[in-house]
Write a protein that holds these residues in place. Structure first.
Motif, PDB file in Angstrom:
ATOM      1  N   CYS A  78       0.761  -1.285   0.047  1.00 57.66           N
ATOM      2  CA  CYS A  78      -0.073   0.016  -0.005  1.00 57.66           C
ATOM      3  C   CYS A  78       0.979   1.383   0.062  1.00 57.66           C
ATOM      4  N   HIS A  79       2.254   1.101   0.274  1.00 49.96           N
ATOM      5  CA  HIS A  79       3.103   2.259   0.161  1.00 49.96           C
ATOM      6  C   HIS A  79       2.669   3.239   1.321  1.00 49.96           C
ATOM      7  N   ILE A  80       2.286   2.678   2.530  1.00 49.68           N
ATOM      8  CA  ILE A  80       1.925   3.558   3.555  1.00 49.68           C
ATOM      9  C   ILE A  80       3.169   3.882   4.300  1.00 49.68           C
ATOM     10  N   HIS A  81       3.736   5.330   4.473  1.00 51.03           N
ATOM     11  CA  HIS A  81       4.688   5.860   5.398  1.00 51.03           C
ATOM     12  C   HIS A  81       4.499   6.587   6.418  1.00 51.03           C
ATOM     13  N   THR A  82       3.400   6.934   6.710  1.00 51.04           N
ATOM     14  CA  THR A  82       3.064   7.692   7.962  1.00 51.04           C
ATOM     15  C   THR A  82       1.596   6.946   8.313  1.00 51.04           C
ATOM     16  N   ILE A  83       1.447   6.787   9.560  1.00 51.23           N
ATOM     17  CA  ILE A  83       0.222   6.735  10.211  1.00 51.23           C
ATOM     18  C   ILE A  83       0.052   7.878  11.283  1.00 51.23           C
ATOM     19  N   GLU A  84      -0.900   8.525  10.949  1.00 50.56           N
ATOM     20  CA  GLU A  84      -1.212   9.868  11.833  1.00 50.56           C
ATOM     21  C   GLU A  84      -2.019   9.669  13.191  1.00 50.56           C
ATOM     22  N   ASP A  85      -2.092  10.409  14.166  1.00 47.30           N
ATOM     23  CA  ASP A  85      -2.753  10.164  15.295  1.00 47.30           C
ATOM     24  C   ASP A  85      -4.305   9.801  14.834  1.00 47.30           C
ATOM     25  N   ASN A  86      -5.167   9.047  15.583  1.00 50.03           N
ATOM     26  CA  ASN A  86      -6.355   8.829  15.314  1.00 50.03           C
ATOM     27  C   ASN A  86      -6.817   8.255  13.894  1.00 50.03           C
ATOM     28  N   PHE A 136      -7.318   5.458  13.057  1.00 51.34           N
ATOM     29  CA  PHE A 136      -8.186   4.319  13.139  1.00 51.34           C
ATOM     30  C   PHE A 136      -9.300   4.457  14.216  1.00 51.34           C
ATOM     31  N   VAL A 137      -9.403   5.493  14.498  1.00 49.76           N
ATOM     32  CA  VAL A 137     -10.370   6.165  15.691  1.00 49.76           C
ATOM     33  C   VAL A 137     -11.814   5.322  15.567  1.00 49.76           C
ATOM     34  N   ASP A 138     -12.366   5.206  14.391  1.00 44.41           N
ATOM     35  CA  ASP A 138     -13.647   4.976  14.340  1.00 44.41           C
ATOM     36  C   ASP A 138     -13.971   3.233  14.106  1.00 44.41           C
ATOM     37  N   LEU A 139     -12.748   2.821  14.164  1.00 44.69           N
ATOM     38  CA  LEU A 139     -12.853   1.265  13.983  1.00 44.69           C
ATOM     39  C   LEU A 139     -12.863   0.619  14.939  1.00 44.69           C
ATOM     40  N   HIS A 140     -13.908   0.563  15.982  1.00 42.61           N
ATOM     41  CA  HIS A 140     -13.824  -0.056  17.097  1.00 42.61           C
ATOM     42  C   HIS A 140     -14.190  -1.595  17.068  1.00 42.61           C
ATOM     43  N   ASN A 141     -14.490  -1.952  15.857  1.00 40.87           N
ATOM     44  CA  ASN A 141     -14.684  -3.539  15.841  1.00 40.87           C
ATOM     45  C   ASN A 141     -13.637  -4.339  15.110  1.00 40.87           C
ATOM     46  N   LEU A 142     -12.531  -3.361  14.376  1.00 37.72           N
ATOM     47  CA  LEU A 142     -11.573  -4.154  13.925  1.00 37.72           C
ATOM     48  C   LEU A 142     -10.498  -5.123  14.784  1.00 37.72           C
ATOM     49  N   SER A 143     -10.424  -6.445  14.414  1.00 38.73           N
ATOM     50  CA  SER A 143      -9.643  -7.293  15.323  1.00 38.73           C
ATOM     51  C   SER A 143      -8.439  -7.565  14.646  1.00 38.73           C
ATOM     52  N   THR A 144      -8.102  -7.247  13.386  1.00 36.10           N
ATOM     53  CA  THR A 144      -6.899  -7.616  12.769  1.00 36.10           C
ATOM     54  C   THR A 144      -6.454  -6.357  11.926  1.00 36.10           C
ATOM     55  N   LEU A 145      -5.199  -6.282  11.908  1.00 35.04           N
ATOM     56  CA  LEU A 145      -4.851  -5.072  11.457  1.00 35.04           C
ATOM     57  C   LEU A 145      -3.341  -5.466  10.764  1.00 35.04           C
ATOM     58  N   ILE A 146      -3.151  -5.765   9.505  1.00 34.03           N
ATOM     59  CA  ILE A 146      -2.219  -6.137   8.651  1.00 34.03           C
ATOM     60  C   ILE A 146      -1.522  -4.948   7.798  1.00 34.03           C
ATOM     61  N   THR A 183     -10.184  -0.559  20.105  1.00 36.55           N
ATOM     62  CA  THR A 183     -10.346  -1.219  21.046  1.00 36.55           C
ATOM     63  C   THR A 183     -10.874  -2.661  21.139  1.00 36.55           C
ATOM     64  N   SER A 184     -10.827  -3.330  19.966  1.00 33.42           N
ATOM     65  CA  SER A 184     -11.153  -4.829  19.646  1.00 33.42           C
ATOM     66  C   SER A 184      -9.792  -5.406  19.109  1.00 33.42           C
ATOM     67  N   LEU A 185      -8.847  -4.777  18.834  1.00 34.42           N
ATOM     68  CA  LEU A 185      -7.710  -5.386  18.182  1.00 34.42           C
ATOM     69  C   LEU A 185      -6.998  -6.300  18.775  1.00 34.42           C
ATOM     70  N   LYS A 186      -6.992  -7.575  18.500  1.00 33.89           N
ATOM     71  CA  LYS A 186      -6.532  -8.575  18.628  1.00 33.89           C
ATOM     72  C   LYS A 186      -5.099  -9.176  18.139  1.00 33.89           C
ATOM     73  N   LYS A 187      -4.886  -8.579  16.703  1.00 36.76           N
ATOM     74  CA  LYS A 187      -3.689  -9.080  15.890  1.00 36.76           C
ATOM     75  C   LYS A 187      -3.258  -7.970  15.315  1.00 36.76           C
TER      76      LYS A 187
END
Length: 72
Positions: free
Chosen positions: A1-9, A11-21, A39-43
């Motif tokens: 995805c060519h992501i270089h920066t992840i700013e504050d917040n 993923f703030v509205d992804l409360h049900n996301l359990s896996t982030l790759i 708040t639901s991230l497990k992996k």
């Protein structure tokens, strides 16, 4: 995805996301609140992302995290 920066917040509205790759993204900057709202991230998978130390990861608040993969 060519992501270089992840700013504050990013993923703030992804409360049900359990896996982030984020594999194979050459991350240069992570905001201190980059993972707030997951708040639901497990992996969290950060393989081949230029993360060289756990102290570089703002994940102390991820109370549900069960698996962290930082393989290289």
């Amino acid at each position: 995805c060519h992501i270089h920066t992840i700013e504050d917040n990013t993923f703030v509205d992804l409360h049900n996301l359990s896996t982030l790759i984020l594999t194979a993204n050459s991350l240069q900057h992570l905001g201190l609140a980059a993972f707030y709202g997951l708040t639901s991230l497990k992996k969290l998978v950060l393989v081949e992302t230029n993360i060289s130390s756990l102290s570089d990861l703002p994940i102390g608040h991820l109370n549900t995290l069960q698996e962290l993969n930082l393989g290289h």
